[in-house]
Design a protein around this motif. Structure first.
Motif: not given
Length: 412
Positions: A370-371, A375-388, A403-406
């Motif tokens: 979410d952080l 911050l607009g770092d989509t690639a890092a956010a997607r990777a973290d959502y995948d881990h979660a 849903d958040a990742r989609r």
């Protein structure tokens, strides 16, 4: 068995389990034997209810059957003569009033027994979750991230230890007070399992959270001169007040900012405020008191936008000084992100994802995702959502994260 009979039995099992175990313990004086009697009674119900119909009062039917079966166990093992004097009041009038102890609640007495200092902390908690909360061995094992066989052995060893040392109910308030820290811990853990189930297809288990809150209220009657029971009661009242708004009509998770605060339980919030006031009258500031103040900051904010995040960060600073754990640090990071922006909290999250206590938890990854999103770092956010998503055990939380990742992918 018809669907209605099976549903009635399952619901009654969840609700009545600790009361039946406690009542049976009075007769057989052995925790394993009490559990066996209760389980055998439920098997008997599986046989009888489809044929005879669901009793008008299923709990009363099970209580009578348990007591009768327990008395048969005592007689069959040759202890009837030794037990006869103690059993006479039960045989004459098998009512809850006849069983009233100095401590005013059988389930609280059962917790005190499970929290005997002969047992390790892990064993105390596991045994309480099994015998008082009625969780299955598999459910407890999931919460501890251990195999079910390991957890079964832990529980069996704990029961054997109590039997070997002839440990029975804590008979009076002094016995309860000696075990107060462990009792507070397990009531809080039971509440947490009900408030946010570690696994399953529902976010919450209302029966557990409501029961834990009730026990916390009883505990203030038993140990009302101590600060911690009042602080725990306040904390659970504040948390429970928003239980009904934590999911939408479709069962989807609703975060704090999306909840309808007009539907929060004002009576529970009032009880929390009153209990917190009582806790403040007693000298000292322990971890439970600070946690209750944190919960109050959320429960008494008129809107999400009016939440006093800097004050919450300050309370977390105080809590870390008292209870420096990775979980507290994670919660502080969430508050810091709200008070000072995601960039201020991200370095903390980068450290916490490597912490042994959180490495296997989905929550640290979901917060960091979410952080990164903010911050607009989509690639890092997607990777973290995948881990979660890989780590989460609760189906409702998994759907929320997916849903958040989609939404993130659709927006970029």
């Amino acid at each position: 068995m018809s669907d209605s009979a099976e549903a009635a039995l399952v619901a009654t099992f969840r609700e009545e389990w600790p009361r039946l175990v406690a009542a049976t313990m009075w007769i057989v004086s052995d925790l394993q034997a009490a559990e066996d009697v209760v389980q055998e009674t439920f098997v008997a119900a599986l046989d009888h209810w489809p044929v005879l119909g669901i009793p008008e009062r299923p709990g009363a039917w099970l209580m009578t059957a348990c007591r009768n079966r327990a008395r048969n166990v005592v007689r069959d093992t040759g202890r009837a003569q030794q037990k006869s004097r103690a059993l006479q009041p039960l045989l004459a009038a098998p009512s809850d009033q006849d069983l009233a102890p100095e401590i005013p609640d059988d389930r609280l007495r059962l917790i005190a027994m499970c929290c005997h200092p002969l047992l390790s902390t892990d064993a105390q908690v596991a045994l309480t979750l099994r015998m008082v909360a009625g969780l299955t061995t598999e459910e407890i094992a999931r919460g501890y991230h251990v195999p079910a066989t390991t957890m079964a052995q832990r529980i069996v060893r704990a029961k054997r230890t109590l039997t070997a040392h002839r440990i029975a109910f804590a008979a009076d308030e002094p016995g309860m007070r000696e075990r107060l820290p462990a009792i507070l811990d397990v009531i809080y853990l039971v509440f947490n399992e009900g408030y946010l189930s570690a696994a399953g297809d529902t976010l919450t288990r209302g029966d557990l959270s409501v029961e834990a809150h009730r026990l916390a209220c009883v505990l203030t009657e038993v140990a009302g001169g101590e600060q911690e029971p009042w602080a725990l009661r306040a904390l659970l009242s504040f948390q429970l007040s928003r239980q009904a708004t934590r999911t939408g009509a479709d069962g989807a998770l609703l975060t704090l900012d999306a909840q309808d605060r007009s539907r929060w339980d004002r009576e529970l919030i009032g009880d929390g405020v009153s209990a917190l006031r009582r806790a403040h009258r007693i000298t000292g500031r322990g971890p439970l008191l600070v946690q209750a103040e944190l919960a109050a900051a959320h429960a008494t904010a008129a809107t999400f936008a009016q939440t006093d995040w800097p004050a919450i960060v300050a309370l977390y600073d105080e809590l870390i000084a008292l209870q420096n754990t990775a979980v507290v640090a994670l919660n502080r990071a969430v508050a810091l992100a709200m008070a000072a922006g995601p960039a201020a909290a991200l370095p903390v999250l980068d450290t916490l994802v490597e912490d042994p206590a959180l490495r296997g938890s989905h929550r640290v990854w979901s917060v960091r995702a979410d952080l990164h999103r903010r911050l607009g770092d989509t690639a890092a956010a997607r990777a973290d959502y995948d881990h979660a998503i890989d780590l989460v055990g609760n189906d409702v939380e998994r759907r929320y994260l997916a849903d958040a990742r989609r939404r993130l992918s659709a927006a970029n």
